[in-house]
Scaffold this motif. Sequence first.
Motif, PDB file in Angstrom:
ATOM      1  N   HIS A  55     -20.214 -28.932  18.710  1.00 18.34           N
ATOM      2  CA  HIS A  55     -19.752 -30.348  18.668  1.00 18.34           C
ATOM      3  C   HIS A  55     -19.823 -31.190  17.388  1.00 18.34           C
ATOM      4  O   HIS A  55     -19.125 -32.084  17.529  1.00 18.34           O
ATOM      5  CB  HIS A  55     -20.763 -30.939  19.714  1.00 18.34           C
ATOM      6  N   TYR A  56     -20.719 -30.918  16.560  1.00 16.25           N
ATOM      7  CA  TYR A  56     -20.783 -31.880  15.582  1.00 16.25           C
ATOM      8  C   TYR A  56     -20.247 -31.026  14.203  1.00 16.25           C
ATOM      9  O   TYR A  56     -20.405 -31.649  13.181  1.00 16.25           O
ATOM     10  CB  TYR A  56     -22.411 -32.200  15.311  1.00 16.25           C
ATOM     11  N   ALA A  57     -19.419 -29.884  14.450  1.00 16.31           N
ATOM     12  CA  ALA A  57     -19.014 -29.217  13.282  1.00 16.31           C
ATOM     13  C   ALA A  57     -18.117 -30.081  12.341  1.00 16.31           C
ATOM     14  O   ALA A  57     -17.386 -30.732  12.745  1.00 16.31           O
ATOM     15  CB  ALA A  57     -18.146 -28.095  13.839  1.00 16.31           C
ATOM     16  N   PRO A  58     -18.410 -29.934  11.184  1.00 16.48           N
ATOM     17  CA  PRO A  58     -17.607 -30.701  10.019  1.00 16.48           C
ATOM     18  C   PRO A  58     -16.000 -30.314   9.952  1.00 16.48           C
ATOM     19  O   PRO A  58     -15.328 -31.176   9.745  1.00 16.48           O
ATOM     20  CB  PRO A  58     -18.264 -30.000   8.726  1.00 16.48           C
ATOM     21  N   SER A  59     -15.794 -29.242  10.679  1.00 15.73           N
ATOM     22  CA  SER A  59     -14.564 -28.869  10.763  1.00 15.73           C
ATOM     23  C   SER A  59     -13.378 -29.407  11.827  1.00 15.73           C
ATOM     24  O   SER A  59     -12.261 -29.326  11.921  1.00 15.73           O
ATOM     25  CB  SER A  59     -14.174 -27.412  11.098  1.00 15.73           C
ATOM     26  N   ARG A  60     -14.127 -30.421  12.760  1.00 12.31           N
ATOM     27  CA  ARG A  60     -13.600 -31.055  13.641  1.00 12.31           C
ATOM     28  C   ARG A  60     -12.282 -31.834  13.275  1.00 12.31           C
ATOM     29  O   ARG A  60     -12.454 -32.405  12.213  1.00 12.31           O
ATOM     30  CB  ARG A  60     -14.561 -32.169  14.398  1.00 12.31           C
ATOM     31  N   LEU A  61     -11.202 -31.628  13.721  1.00  7.96           N
ATOM     32  CA  LEU A  61     -10.098 -32.342  13.218  1.00  7.96           C
ATOM     33  C   LEU A  61     -10.156 -33.888  13.881  1.00  7.96           C
ATOM     34  O   LEU A  61     -10.824 -34.138  14.740  1.00  7.96           O
ATOM     35  CB  LEU A  61      -8.713 -32.022  14.081  1.00  7.96           C
ATOM     36  N   SER A  62      -9.808 -34.862  12.989  1.00 11.51           N
ATOM     37  CA  SER A  62     -10.356 -36.286  13.414  1.00 11.51           C
ATOM     38  C   SER A  62      -9.227 -37.167  13.777  1.00 11.51           C
ATOM     39  O   SER A  62      -9.445 -38.298  14.436  1.00 11.51           O
ATOM     40  CB  SER A  62     -11.083 -36.975  12.300  1.00 11.51           C
ATOM     41  N   GLN A  63      -7.914 -36.817  13.536  1.00  5.67           N
ATOM     42  CA  GLN A  63      -6.824 -37.710  14.020  1.00  5.67           C
ATOM     43  C   GLN A  63      -5.572 -36.844  13.922  1.00  5.67           C
ATOM     44  O   GLN A  63      -5.327 -35.881  13.240  1.00  5.67           O
ATOM     45  CB  GLN A  63      -6.522 -38.802  12.819  1.00  5.67           C
ATOM     46  N   PRO A  64      -4.453 -37.254  14.588  1.00  5.60           N
ATOM     47  CA  PRO A  64      -3.016 -36.609  14.563  1.00  5.60           C
ATOM     48  C   PRO A  64      -2.608 -36.791  13.147  1.00  5.60           C
ATOM     49  O   PRO A  64      -2.760 -37.649  12.422  1.00  5.60           O
ATOM     50  CB  PRO A  64      -2.237 -37.593  15.445  1.00  5.60           C
ATOM     51  N   LEU A  65      -1.974 -35.795  12.758  1.00  2.00           N
ATOM     52  CA  LEU A  65      -1.425 -35.343  11.512  1.00  2.00           C
ATOM     53  C   LEU A  65      -0.032 -35.039  11.420  1.00  2.00           C
ATOM     54  O   LEU A  65       0.478 -34.186  12.426  1.00  2.00           O
ATOM     55  CB  LEU A  65      -2.254 -34.122  10.795  1.00  2.00           C
ATOM     56  N   LYS A  66       0.542 -35.438  10.587  1.00  2.48           N
ATOM     57  CA  LYS A  66       1.905 -35.042  10.165  1.00  2.48           C
ATOM     58  C   LYS A  66       2.108 -34.319   8.772  1.00  2.48           C
ATOM     59  O   LYS A  66       1.629 -34.675   7.663  1.00  2.48           O
ATOM     60  CB  LYS A  66       3.024 -36.167  10.030  1.00  2.48           C
ATOM     61  N   ARG A  67       2.723 -32.987   8.823  1.00  2.86           N
ATOM     62  CA  ARG A  67       2.823 -32.446   7.588  1.00  2.86           C
ATOM     63  C   ARG A  67       3.583 -33.222   6.564  1.00  2.86           C
ATOM     64  O   ARG A  67       4.855 -33.592   6.797  1.00  2.86           O
ATOM     65  CB  ARG A  67       3.652 -31.069   7.599  1.00  2.86           C
TER      66      ARG A  67
END
Length: 944
Positions: free
Chosen positions: A66-78
């Motif tokens: 749940h607290y993993a640093p690898s969590r994505l945080s927002q929508p992303l566009k390449r």
Amino acid sequence: MSRHILDTSPSVSDEVRKTTCYMCACRCGINVHLKDGKIRYIEGNKDHPVNQGVLCAKGSAGIMQHYAPSRLSQPLKRVGERGEGKFEPISWDEALEMATSWLQPIYKKDPKKLAFFTGRDQSQGLTGWWAQQFGTQNFAAHGGFCSVNMAAAGIYTMGGAFWEFGSPDWERTKLFMIFGVAEDHDSNPIKMGLSRLKERNVKTIAVNPVRTGYNAIADEWVGIRPGTDGLFVMSLIHQLIAAGRVDIDYLIRYTNAPYLVIRNEGGADDGLFARDKDGQPLIWDRKKAKAVSASTKQISPAMQGEFDLGKGVKAVPVFQLLAEKYADDSFSPDNVAQKTGISADQIRAIADQLAHTAFEEEIVIKRKWTDMKGETHDKIIGRPVAMHAMRGISAHSNGFQTCRAIHLLQILLGSVECPGGFRFKPTYPKPSSAHPAPGKPAGAGKPLSGPPLGYLHEPEQLLVDDKGTPLRIDKAYSWEAPFSAHGLMHMVISNAFAGDPYPVDVLFMYMANMSWNSSMNSRGVMDMLTAKTEDGDYVIPKIIYSDAYSSEMVAFADLILPDTTYLERHDCISLLDRPICEADAVADSIRWPVMEPDRDVKGFQSVLLAIGAKLGLPGMVDETGKPLYADYADYIINHQRKPGIGPLAGFRGADGTKSGRGEPNPNQIQAYIDNGGFWIEEIPEEAKFYKHANEAYQDWAVEMGFYDSPQPVTFQLWLEPLAKFQLAAKGHGNMQPPDHLRQRIIDCFDPLPSWYAPFEGDLLADEAAYPYHAITQRPAAMYHSWGSQNAWLRQIHTSNPLYVPGPICDELGLVDDDWVWVSSHHGKIKVQMKRTDAVNAQTMWTWNAIGKRKGAWALSADAPEATKGFLLNHLIHELLPGSDDGLRWSNSDPITGQAAWYDLRVNIEKAEAGDGQSQPDFSQQDNQGSVSDAELRYGQEWSK
Ligand code: SF4
């Protein structure tokens, strides 16, 4: 440096919230303890039917997920090139608009140009329906590369399989056999069941090339050679038949063993059931000396002999064909010993134990019950031999037939759905005929004719065009894999890249790490995802990907839709999908946001519904085009698949008092929360056994809404649909396979379980060049790639050595921690090894999905997972070695399309240690969109 402090005080939690674990596929109930708005710890829910309070290492480590640093945080566009991992944050409005603008033209013009595939998705009731409403047949979840052979063989043979479909009768069984399971799927229930067996001193026999996990604590280990399980099981059947140790009464009552099969060599009806004018299969009645319908009461079926049905039609009972086949000396223990690596004496001894336990130790329960012919019985006979099998059996090119063979063995012993044997869990058993056939495309802007995945029974139901060309991108339900009930996810990217059978415009994936551990030929897949046309456009034009974490796949997407963690969203573990029922009870459960997301992320299922509404998909908008559902929670409560039937079966009706069927209850989710996150209802006493043939069970199942009319199951020892495909391959009927597939269909589609050598070894130009097998096992502490980024679970496994059998080590002079090159027909990897003697002597193995690409999952570039960890995937190709006809076939089971991971053949040689880096070594990925690149420590500050 980012800083974040988790609560470390020893005081009790402020609040406990009960939900469902998602640290593996098992779906245990958990109590999440919160303190000052943070998760303090997770424990098992003692009231929950799946785990009864038991929690595994993975489950308790959910806090670090749940607290993993690898969590994505927002929508992303390449913004960079695909694969570079360069992204720009965008708003959700922009992300949804972008997705819709890519999908709208496809929906309007050619829906199949959307390939929508999900990984370990537990919401297929929604995702499959969404694909159906969009009108694309190109949908599946990960079952095709996991265990579809197990599921499909079970459904076609007896209306259900292991795990979600049924379980051993742990409390009553007196002998337990487990095949091809290390630690997967049915995790805590198997561990709990094995402890019950240990307490009662019940013998366990484990069949697996590797002696780890459950196999290590078994009383007897059968260290079989990979891909030969079918041969071993058929040898057991050979012994049982030779000794006359099969339950004939059970076979007559519950199976098609007495059905008459037409014998007409070369004819268009050879191998089909003889039927009456109403289409009912015929049985030869010995007393009346004539053929009668199988549904006739009070008959004395002939189980042997050849019968003249008039007009020159000759037929024999299924049982006769079965006895003839398995009595053959090729299945004798002496003749299978060398191929299987199991001694003839061990095979004979196991067959004797099975027969002794089933027939000498039978259980009798005095209880009245009525069968589907209306005949009442005063007792229930138990044959206390229970079995369980899973992925090790399934993931071979001969897996479907092997899984069928295990079910045949269970049925011959009379041990299915009886006390002490294997027992179905509602909503199973359900015959394959009660499942829909795969839906066909109905044109642009229209839903498919049915769900994209289903069960077919004859060539006419294939998804092919007039010329026989597959209609699906993965070629599921084509002549290449007709019974592919879960699709062929491992072929999607390579077929889309090759434009075979056609190119796609958008590849939309969820929770599927396809550029790494979820693909065969991972390097090739990366190349396909980044390949460009001469015009400079990507060959696969658009890729949308949703995940909660910065997995290796993220770098290859054009648009990222960041998912929540499993503790931040709604889910339903639905009877419409893959339920959590017990043999004596029906049950389902929910997840709910026990924590609110602290990032700009949304649950994928809500996002999917929002995209569906923006596209105006039927069922997702009202007549004015307004969204029907605010989010997934709203859908869970208000969606009705048909009147009264919704995603959750509990607390239905306006006041929440109805079960199974009932109008939507606006307070349903709160009712689940108040009940600990699940709902369960006991099966009536008289309905608990012989569910496939029990009138009380069938009536109850209809009342609950599992189906609208009784669906009794006759166990299909002879699988007539396979005979129909064989007939087509022999030139009969209007639907004809391509010539190059005819012989393969004739050879592999035997209506009785059969064994053929796994394809990869068979097709190697020089089989001796790759004399060994290489397989993976799932560690108890991890669930695919999720686990090996988890701060706690990484302390259990940080890298994965290759375990090499002692005799091979001696021959090559290998000692622990040496480096070796391992090669296959497709590739070469350099890895570190360890010696083991707890393995089949021709088999080496490693843990599954520990190896990581540098930079992915917010791990540092020198993490052991990326330096010493490795994947066998680089040795496995999605295509088989070339065959005599010059064509290369998908590395799959020819019946279901199941990915044949475990057919891999390898060689091994000693290597120089060099720089201590496993090979292949890929360039470092950017840490795409993770919340942090800091280290997570429970009870301390995050620090770099
Ligand atoms: S077995 Fe799976 S679902 Fe159950 S607690 Fe462990 S990780 Fe969670």
